[in-house]
Design an enzyme around this catalytic site. Structure first.
Site, mmCIF file in Angstrom:
data_model
loop_
_atom_site.group_PDB
_atom_site.id
_atom_site.type_symbol
_atom_site.label_atom_id
_atom_site.label_comp_id
_atom_site.label_asym_id
_atom_site.label_seq_id
_atom_site.Cartn_x
_atom_site.Cartn_y
_atom_site.Cartn_z
ATOM 1 N N PRO A 412 1.064 -1.235 0.131
ATOM 2 C CA PRO A 412 0.095 -0.052 0.064
ATOM 3 C C PRO A 412 0.768 1.206 -0.264
ATOM 4 C CG PRO A 412 0.115 -0.923 2.097
ATOM 5 C CD PRO A 412 0.490 -2.170 1.143
ATOM 6 N N TYR A 570 -2.041 7.005 12.795
ATOM 7 C CA TYR A 570 -3.169 7.200 12.525
ATOM 8 C C TYR A 570 -4.206 7.124 13.471
ATOM 9 C CZ TYR A 570 -0.824 7.690 7.795
ATOM 10 O OH TYR A 570 -0.045 8.123 6.988
ATOM 11 N N ARG A 618 -2.978 -3.942 9.683
ATOM 12 C CA ARG A 618 -1.460 -3.308 9.747
ATOM 13 C C ARG A 618 -1.098 -2.571 11.004
ATOM 14 N NH1 ARG A 618 1.906 0.393 5.484
ATOM 15 N NH2 ARG A 618 2.474 -1.817 4.577
#
Length: 783
Positions: A412, A570, A618
């Site tokens: 990604p 994040y 992830r």
């Protein structure tokens, strides 16, 4: 010039020799606390490359040293009743005592003064010296005396080890992994002269305690080792010489130079015995110092040149040693491996030796490795050729009902090229071209679940019908024109949102046009970043609903797999790391609490995502910062997601806080994938500075990951996997019918190109000293 050298080991003596050769008029004195013939330990090891250096800098001592060497080419790995031998390694062993005697003799010939039984407690006695070389060993008094200046860092490793010897002759560098009633023991053994071999015994602290070694004296512990390894010793005794059990200290110093004083050898930096480089580092330090003294106009300039020029090479060696020692510290992870895979892991543990390298040196061994890997694949229900198997990279893999044709993955990678979350024609070409390149699986970039979930204004999203139609077009193209599977990665930027496009200032806040941010706690990423709002229950429910809606749209698009992004600082990662989660409610504090919300989101996605399709997560397996997530935490995180139904853990690291200190290098994140896979017993995908098909095969064959993701190599070369298939002769790789003539050509050419390449490599490789000695006389180890 007047030079005082404190320490009469290899570093001190060799620096005296080289400096005296440069400046015959110089007054050089070596001060050693012990007697001239005192020595501790047994043998030392040098590679052929190290000996080449010795030959260049002082042929006379090189000649005398090599006359005393025992030579060998093979490494032998004994494990669970098997032995695997790998040749072409080019090592030599020498008695440490003999090495010191040779260096002492050579130093005297050149006019160096040697002062033995001379304790130096204070450097002020050398007030008239132009240069003071501190080579007083791993327990350096002068390093400790000036600790505030040198700022040493001592990492005392967990395993216990003892340095012993034997009369058992050996014809290879020998690793023995021995199971006992108390736990595993490891022997690192090599011959250094006729009738003498070094034996370093190692075990974990729990096994050490269970075996009762803490209460034994030197002779008793040697007898215990002789009993454990009696089957191999064949009646030969275990010898001792201050062979006390201890922990290995990995030493680094922020500074190596103070005024006219310079650290050399173990006083400066240590490297674990498992890569046999302590004496090598010490003598190469002496070479680097001599070179600097020759080139620089003053002593001060020379010392600056020495430290600046030498540090990178020392740190590279230490990094390799770190990776190696961690492998030995956690050998229990691999104890249930097939023996040939285990042996491959031993050989490739420090990253210096790879799959292709071993194929050139030990093709029969690598064929065994390939067969063992293929047998494991066959045991999982695939009808693969075991006698003439494809290399590991081109073995199939299954997650739930999704079957991948090979283990290569397009990682990604955010493209920052969407408009209002809408993928553009760029995305169709980007994903479409990479799907045509042969990779088994391709990932989308992080697709954001709402407008305020974006990292930048250029991030792609999946929150409305128009975006869904565009993603559907991309997925349909991949399925219609390739054999690749495509995974949708969903994420929310959290406190790292409302930032500039990567090429305009990565993670830097937008100057205008930003949006409100949310996070686990109200902590900005940079001090000048927008302050995020701490999420309350209503915000959690709203974001979870956004994830669910995006997943349902992803299913409507036809994606084969779904990944939840819980890494890189994040939103969901901000809950997991204690550096970004300071909450005092049920979602803060312990790791179990910090995982609560990310697991809620994952479970909600798993509930709506079709049961026959896989899901991955992830994670950042370390924050690369004090007080943050560690490798052990990563195992617990992986286990928690596995219990919730995850099929694959995508192991990344870092990017949690702006002031982290990652340790970069080739395949630098792979050790974390290794730990998660082999401790949590869950399938993993590794990523991070992996650039070649050789590295992919090395990682897979050693059991460090199940899938390997490559980012930047795929940016510049969409056909990376197809080219690798041609190189390794993996005919079954998919190629669109329109491109078949190109495939046929590259496969034909690659057969010849690889043969030519291997022939050139073999011809260019000089014969090892073991090979040269074997041509002229029997090696010492066989006498």
């Amino acid at each position: 010039m007047k030079v005082a050298i404190i320490g009469g080991g290899p570093a001190g003596l060799y620096s005296a020799i080289l400096l005296k050769k440069q400046r015959p008029e110089a007054e050089i004195t070596v001060y050693e606390r012990n007697r001239s013939d005192d020595t501790f330990g047994f043998g030392v090891v040098f590679s052929d490359a190290t000996l080449d250096n010795f030959e260049k800098y002082d042929p006379e001592s090189y000649r005398r040293i090599t006359e005393e060497f025992a030579y060998w080419d093979d490494i032998a790995v004994h494990f669970r009743g098997t032995v695997h031998r790998v040749g072409g390694n080019g090592f030599c062993g020498c008695s440490r005592r003999k090495l010191l005697m040779i260096l002492q003799e050579r130093a005297r010939e050149l006019g160096v003064t040697l002062m033995f039984e001379n304790e130096v407690g204070d450097e002020t006695r050398f007030g008239d010296a132009d240069l003071i070389v501190v080579a007083d060993g791993i327990n350096s008094r002068f390093r400790e005396k000036h600790i505030r200046h040198f700022q040493p860092e001592v990492d005392l490793r967990s395993n216990m080890f003892a340095w012993m010897g034997s009369t058992r002759p050996l014809d290879a560098f020998t690793f023995i992994f021995q199971e006992t009633e108390w736990g595993p023991f490891i022997a690192h053994a090599y011959q250094y002269e006729t009738g003498r071999s070094t034996w370093i015994f190692e075990t974990d602290p729990e096994t050490f305690e269970r075996a009762g070694l803490a209460g034994l004296d030197e002779r008793q512990s040697a007898d215990r080792m002789a009993g454990i390894f009696s089957w191999f010793l064949q009646g030969h005794p275990i010898l001792t010489n201050r062979s006390m059990w201890r922990n290995f200290p990995m030493i680094r110093n922020r500074r190596w130079v103070k005024d006219n004083m310079v650290l050399l050898g173990d006083a400066k930096a240590s490297a674990h015995f498992s890569i046999g480089s302590g004496t090598k580092l010490a003598m190469e330090d002496a070479i680097a110092l001599a070179d600097a003294m020759h080139r620089a106009p003053t002593v001060a300039a020379a010392l600056q040149t020495y430290e600046q020029g030498r540090r990178e090479e020392v740190e590279k060696t230490q990094h390799a040693a770190d990776v190696s020692l961690v492998w030995f510290e956690h050998v229990d992870r691999f104890w249930d491996f097939d023996p040939v895979q285990f042996a491959f892991g031993v050989m490739t543990r420090a990253k210096a030796i790879t799959y292709d390298n071993l194929t050139l040196r030990a093709p029969d061994f690598v064929r065994e490795v390939d067969k063992a890997f293929a047998k494991e694949v066959r045991a999982r229900g695939f009808d693969v050729d075991v006698e003439k198997p494809s290399v590991p990279m081109f073995q199939p893999f299954r997650l739930r009902e999704m079957t991948l044709a090979n283990r290569a993955v397009v990682s990604p990678m955010c493209m920052y090229s969407a408009k209002d979350g809408m993928p553009q024609d760029f995305h169709l070409v980007h994903y479409g071209s990479r799907s045509l390149g042969g990779a088994g699986l391709i990932f989308t970039e992080m697709v954001c679940v709402g407008p305020d979930a974006r990292i930048t204004p250029g991030c792609a999203g999946l929150w409305n019908d128009e975006q869904q139609v565009t993603w559907r077009r991309i997925v349909d193209f991949v399925h219609a024109n390739s054999a690749a599977k495509i995974c949708l990665q969903l994420g929310h930027a959290g406190r790292k949102g409302a930032t500039k496009l990567m090429w305009d200032g990565m993670d830097r806040p937008l100057e205008e046009g930003g949006w409100d941010l949310i996070s686990a706690s109200p902590i900005p990423y940079f001090p000048d970043s927008r302050l995020p709002r701490e999420m309350d229950r209503a915000a959690m429910d709203a974001v979870k609903a956004e994830f669910v809606a995006a997943a349902e749209r992803g299913q409507a698009c036809g994606f084969d797999m779904l990944e939840l992004h819980c890494a890189h600082g994040y939103l969901l990662a901000s809950f997991i790391s204690p550096l970004t989660n300071t909450r005092t409610d049920a979602y803060g504090g312990s790791l179990a609490n910090r995982l609560r919300y990310p697991l809620e989101v994952f479970e909600a996605l798993r509930a709506v995502w079709p049961s026959h399709k896989p899901m991955s997560v992830r994670i950042s397996a370390t924050d690369w910062a004090d007080g943050g997530i560690s490798g052990d935490d990563a195992v617990a995180i992986a286990c928690a997601f596995a219990e919730a139904g995850v099929d694959l853990v995508d192991v990344s690291t870092g990017q949690t806080v702006h002031d982290s200190s990652p340790v970069y290098g080739r395949m630098f994140q792979t050790p974390f994938s290794d730990q998660v896979r082999n401790e949590a017993r869950v399938a993993t995908m590794c990523v991070g500075n992996i650039t070649t098909a050789d590295q992919v095969n090395t990682i897979l064959a050693a059991g460090r990951a199940d899938l390997v993701a490559l980012g930047r190599p795929h940016l510049i070369d969409p056909a990376f996997t197809l080219k690798a298939a041609a190189w390794y002769g993996a005919e079954g790789v998919f190629c669109p019918v329109q491109y078949l003539p190109g495939k046929d050509q590259i496969f034909r050419n690659s057969i010849r190109d690889r043969q030519d390449f291997e022939e050139l490599k073999i011809k260019a490789k000089p014969k090892t000293r073991a090979e040269l000695k074997a041509e002229g006389a029997k090696p010492l180890a066989a006498e």
